[in-house]
Each structure stands twice: as C-alpha cells, then as structure tokens.
Write a protein that holds these residues in place. Structure first.
Motif, short mmCIF file in Angstrom:
data_model
loop_
_atom_site.label_atom_id
_atom_site.label_comp_id
_atom_site.label_asym_id
_atom_site.label_seq_id
_atom_site.Cartn_x
_atom_site.Cartn_y
_atom_site.Cartn_z
N ILE A 1 0.84 -1.21 0.00
CA ILE A 1 0.00 0.00 0.00
C ILE A 1 0.86 1.25 0.00
O ILE A 1 0.62 2.20 -0.76
N THR A 2 1.90 1.25 0.84
CA THR A 2 2.79 2.41 0.91
C THR A 2 3.50 2.64 -0.42
O THR A 2 3.63 3.78 -0.88
N GLY A 3 3.95 1.57 -1.05
CA GLY A 3 4.63 1.70 -2.34
C GLY A 3 3.70 2.23 -3.42
O GLY A 3 4.09 3.07 -4.23
N ALA A 4 2.47 1.74 -3.43
CA ALA A 4 1.50 2.22 -4.44
C ALA A 4 1.19 3.69 -4.22
O ALA A 4 1.10 4.47 -5.18
N ALA A 5 1.03 4.09 -2.97
CA ALA A 5 0.76 5.50 -2.67
C ALA A 5 1.94 6.38 -3.05
O ALA A 5 1.78 7.49 -3.57
N ALA A 6 3.16 5.89 -2.78
CA ALA A 6 4.36 6.66 -3.13
C ALA A 6 4.48 6.82 -4.65
O ALA A 6 4.85 7.89 -5.14
N ALA A 7 4.15 5.76 -5.39
CA ALA A 7 4.20 5.85 -6.85
C ALA A 7 3.21 6.88 -7.36
O ALA A 7 3.51 7.65 -8.29
N LEU A 8 2.01 6.90 -6.78
CA LEU A 8 1.01 7.91 -7.18
C LEU A 8 1.49 9.30 -6.83
O LEU A 8 1.31 10.25 -7.60
N ALA A 9 2.12 9.45 -5.66
CA ALA A 9 2.54 10.78 -5.19
C ALA A 9 3.61 11.38 -6.08
O ALA A 9 3.55 12.57 -6.43
N VAL A 10 4.62 10.59 -6.44
CA VAL A 10 5.77 11.15 -7.16
C VAL A 10 5.53 11.22 -8.67
O VAL A 10 6.35 11.82 -9.39
N THR A 11 4.44 10.63 -9.16
CA THR A 11 4.14 10.75 -10.58
C THR A 11 3.77 12.19 -10.90
O THR A 11 2.83 12.73 -10.30
N PRO A 12 4.49 12.84 -11.81
CA PRO A 12 4.20 14.26 -12.10
C PRO A 12 2.76 14.44 -12.57
O PRO A 12 2.25 13.66 -13.37
N THR B 1 -9.13 1.74 8.14
CA THR B 1 -8.51 2.93 8.74
C THR B 1 -7.03 3.01 8.41
O THR B 1 -6.51 4.08 8.04
N VAL B 2 -6.33 1.87 8.53
CA VAL B 2 -4.90 1.83 8.21
C VAL B 2 -4.68 2.13 6.73
O VAL B 2 -3.76 2.87 6.35
N LEU B 3 -5.52 1.57 5.88
CA LEU B 3 -5.40 1.78 4.43
C LEU B 3 -5.53 3.26 4.09
O LEU B 3 -4.68 3.83 3.38
N VAL B 4 -6.57 3.90 4.60
CA VAL B 4 -6.79 5.31 4.32
C VAL B 4 -5.67 6.17 4.90
O VAL B 4 -5.15 7.08 4.25
N ALA B 5 -5.26 5.84 6.13
CA ALA B 5 -4.21 6.63 6.80
C ALA B 5 -2.88 6.52 6.07
O ALA B 5 -2.16 7.52 5.92
N LEU B 6 -2.54 5.34 5.60
CA LEU B 6 -1.27 5.15 4.89
C LEU B 6 -1.24 5.95 3.59
O LEU B 6 -0.28 6.69 3.31
N ILE B 7 -2.27 5.79 2.78
CA ILE B 7 -2.31 6.48 1.49
C ILE B 7 -2.34 7.99 1.68
O ILE B 7 -1.58 8.73 1.04
N LEU B 8 -3.21 8.43 2.58
CA LEU B 8 -3.31 9.87 2.82
C LEU B 8 -2.01 10.42 3.41
O LEU B 8 -1.56 11.51 3.01
#
Length: 241
Positions: A9-20, A184-191
């Motif tokens: 989950i953290t990796g997927a969120a990080a990929a979304l975040a750093v994608t321009p 809750t953990v899923l939302v908190a991690l991505i956010l």
C-alpha cells in the motif's frame, strides 16, 4: 493487515505521489508565491483524496466502469479546469509584468516580499511603497486560504489519474475479510504518504523562491505555470485513457 500488505500500500501511494501531475505543478506554483497557499492547497488535495477513497471503498466509483461516458466527462472536465488555471496564471503573469514595468519606471526595487508595515511617516520610498501595497492587494487574491483549499479539492476530484488509481488499484489493496481497522490503516497510509510528499514539496518550493526573493521570479513562475498547466490540460483531454 500484514507487513507485506502495508509495504504494498505504501509503495502504491508513493508511486502515485511522485508521478508528475497537476497537483505537483500547482503545489510548486502556489508555494513559490506564498508558502501558506501551497500548504493549504495540499490540505485541499488531501480532502479530495479522502473523498475519492470513500467513493472507491463504498463501491460508488465502480459506476465509472458501468458508464464509460462518465470517465470521459471526468477527463474532459479535469482538462478544461487545468486549462482554466493556466489561463488565470497567464493573466497573473501579465499583471506582474505590468507591475514590474511600473516599478522600474520610478526606479524602485522589484522584490517579491510583502510590503513592510507603514510607520506613519513619509519617505523617499513612498511611491514604491504605494505600488507594493497595490501589488499585494490586487495580485495575490488568488492565494487566499479559501481559494487555495477549494482549488485543491477541485483539482483532486477532477484529476483522472487520481480517480483511475482509486478505481482500479485501491480495491486490490484491500485485504481479504477487511475489518474497520484495516480500512482505517489503508486510508491513513495512502493519505499520509500523499500529504507528506506535497507538504515537503511545498516547503522546498517556498525555500527556493525565498532564496531568489525577487519580484521578477514571481513573473517567471506564473509564466512557466501557464505553459505547463495548458499542456497538461490539453493532454488530459486529447490522450485517450
């Protein structure tokens, strides 16, 4: 929720975040002009992200797969909104250009800092101070907290990249037989990942702009934002998903 699932989950969120994307450009633009505007914009995008996650986890966003036309409407609407922001940035760049010429005409400095408080006495810099106050009152209205926050929500909700991420990927990240704690953990991690990245980006952009500390830098920031936002907006509309 297991450790590997949390890492995924953290990796997927990080990929979304750093994608321009538009959020990155707007965070840099607003933070460069005024740090608070960039930080408030980041909170607005976080709010939009929460809305997207609620829609995805409750199955509402799955309607986009049933009605493909809805995806096209979202895509075109998001692209037009980015083009609108680009046009507004262009108007701001033209206004800054006129103000720079007015300042140069009276031989005053063109700094990007806010005008100093009045001491109640006249000085040789009176005309420059007056122009600076006019610049502050007329040029930066679009950096008010409410405007920045609203812009963050709208840009997040109208961004097809974010919508498709939560539509296609978020459901696969939900563990089997999830509990309320898992959600809750899923939302908190991505956010947390998305918001942390934007806040760091906002602070770095603000520090870089402060180092330049010149009014002409504001003009170039707005001019560059105009071009980039228009390009992204047109690309969002034209490129098929």
């Amino acid at each position: 929720m297991t450790g590997p699932e949390i890492l995924t989950i953290t990796g997927a969120a990080a990929a979304l975040a750093v994608t321009p994307g538009p959020e990155t450009i707007l965070t840099i633009r607003l933070s460069s002009l005024r740090r608070k505007a960039g930080l408030v914009y980041a909170l607005g995008t976080a709010t939009g992200t929460v809305i997207w996650m609620v829609l995805a986890l409750t199955g509402v966003s799955a309607l986009l797969t049933v009605y493909p036309a809805a995806v096209q409407v979202l895509k075109i609407g998001g692209g037009l909104y980015l083009c609108l922001l680009g046009i507004l940035a262009g108007r701001q760049a033209l206004r800054l250009r006129r103000e720079l010429k007015a300042t140069e005409a009276i031989g005053g400095p063109a700094t990007s800092s806010s005008p100093a408080p009045s001491t109640g006495s006249d000085s040789a810099d009176g005309p420059v101070s007056e122009i600076a106050q006019v610049m502050e009152s007329t040029s930066w209205g679009h950096l008010r907290s409410f405007v920045s926050y609203r812009r963050g929500i709208i840009s997040s909700l109208s961004n097809p990249k974010v919508g498709l991420f939560f539509l296609a990927i978020l459901p696969t990240l939900v563990p089997a037989s999830p509990t309320g704690t898992d959600y809750t953990v899923l939302v908190a991690l991505i956010l947390g990942v998305l918001l942390s990245y934007q806040l760091i980006l906002a602070c770095l952009a603000s520090l870089a702009a402060s180092a330049m500390a010149h009014r002409s830098a504001d003009f170039f920031i707005e001019a560059a934002s105009t071009v980039i936002l228009l390009i992204i907006g047109i690309a969002v509309i034209a490129i098929p998903i």
